[in-house]
Design a protein around this motif. Structure first.
Motif, PDB file in Angstrom:
ATOM      1  N   ALA A   1      10.623 -34.549   0.262  1.00 27.07           N
ATOM      2  CA  ALA A   1       9.997 -34.970  -0.994  1.00 27.07           C
ATOM      3  C   ALA A   1       9.501 -36.413  -0.886  1.00 27.07           C
ATOM      4  O   ALA A   1       8.409 -36.749  -1.379  1.00 27.07           O
TER       5      ALA A   1
ATOM      6  N   LEU B   1      13.850 -33.730  -7.255  1.00 22.74           N
ATOM      7  CA  LEU B   1      12.843 -33.850  -6.197  1.00 22.74           C
ATOM      8  C   LEU B   1      11.492 -34.279  -6.773  1.00 22.74           C
ATOM      9  O   LEU B   1      10.793 -35.109  -6.184  1.00 22.74           O
TER      10      LEU B   1
ATOM     11  N   THR C   1      15.344 -33.787   0.135  1.00 22.51           N
ATOM     12  CA  THR C   1      14.994 -35.085  -0.442  1.00 22.51           C
ATOM     13  C   THR C   1      14.076 -35.863   0.483  1.00 22.51           C
ATOM     14  O   THR C   1      13.099 -36.483   0.035  1.00 22.51           O
TER      15      THR C   1
END
Length: 264
Positions: A6, A209, A3
């Motif tokens: 991303a 994501l 995460t």
């Protein structure tokens, strides 16, 4: 991809997509420093998060998108060259030119050009991008084809094309933003189609994501666009030229020191 990765890539995309600094070059450095492994989803992610940055243009310039039907025809005229060139030659260009060395060299050369564009076209007076002629829009589209060389920067190519067609810095930058909408939408749609045609699929975690990357890119791009217009109107493009040269040299330095960098 995590995460946090991303989010960081979303920030990089939002900051660099509309600036004449090459989002590809920054993605190379960012992904390499984070150790992101190159796979099919990562390739999809770096293209699909462009949807968020596209939306930022539509939101910021909503009135412009509803002002006149001619606005869309001019965007189509500018989009046609890249659409044709991309269909015919993109695979060959990717195979021959998508290398970190190419990106670095293109960054440096493009940076050198940006050092002088303000002086070359200092007398431009057309400050309304909506008044660009159809032939001029088509010429800007031809300049956009140069951005198929990694590291050139779609924004840099189209802004220079706009200034070559007598648009002011502000008008050229705005037309570049508008042209990004059909161009980036088409690129994202093609990438998604190819992804599924090749038998891949996106898991629920990967959809999350993608959502995070797009949201972050959207927010950051809004800030970047507003700041960019204000900056170039006042100071021009010289600072971006210097910055490109530095980034290009950083990539070359990493390569020469033995780092393995890959375009994702």
């Amino acid at each position: 991809m995590t995460t946090l990765q991303a989010i960081i890539l979303g920030i990089i995309e939002g900051l660099t997509e509309f600036l004449p600094v090459s989002s590809t070059g920054h993605m190379i450095i960012g992904s390499s420093l984070m150790g992101i492994q190159k796979d099919e989803f990562v390739k999809l992610f770096t293209v699909a998060i462009q949807l968020g940055t596209i939306l930022s243009v539509v939101v910021l310039y909503t009135k412009r998108f509803f002002r006149s039907i001619q606005f869309y025809f001019k965007l189509i005229a500018a989009f046609i060259p890249a659409a044709i060139f991309g269909v015919l030659f993109s695979d060959k260009i990717d195979a021959l030119l998508e290398s970190p060395q190419t990106v670095a060299i293109a960054l440096v050369l493009g940076g050198i050009v940006l050092l002088f564009v303000d002086r070359i076209w200092r007398n431009n007076t057309q400050d309304d991008s909506d008044k660009i002629s159809y032939p001029s829009a088509f010429v800007v589209g031809l300049f956009q084809c140069l951005a198929m060389i990694p590291g050139v920067s779609r924004s840099a190519a189209t802004i220079i094309g706009g200034m070559q067609q007598k648009l002011t810095r502000k008008a050229a930058a705005e037309f570049s933003f508008f042209l990004a909408v059909p161009t980036m939408f088409a690129a994202t749609a093609k990438k998604l189609l190819d992804f599924y045609k090749d038998g891949h699929h996106v898991s629920s975690e990967e959809w999350t994501l993608l959502g995070i990357g797009n949201i972050v890119g959207f927010v950051v791009a809004i800030i970047a666009i507003k700041s960019f217009i204000s900056f170039v109107t006042r100071y021009g493009f010289r600072a971006f030229g210097i910055y490109r040269i530095v980034v290009g040299l950083v990539i070359l330095g990493l390569l020469w020191s033995g780092h393995s960098l890959e375009i994702i």
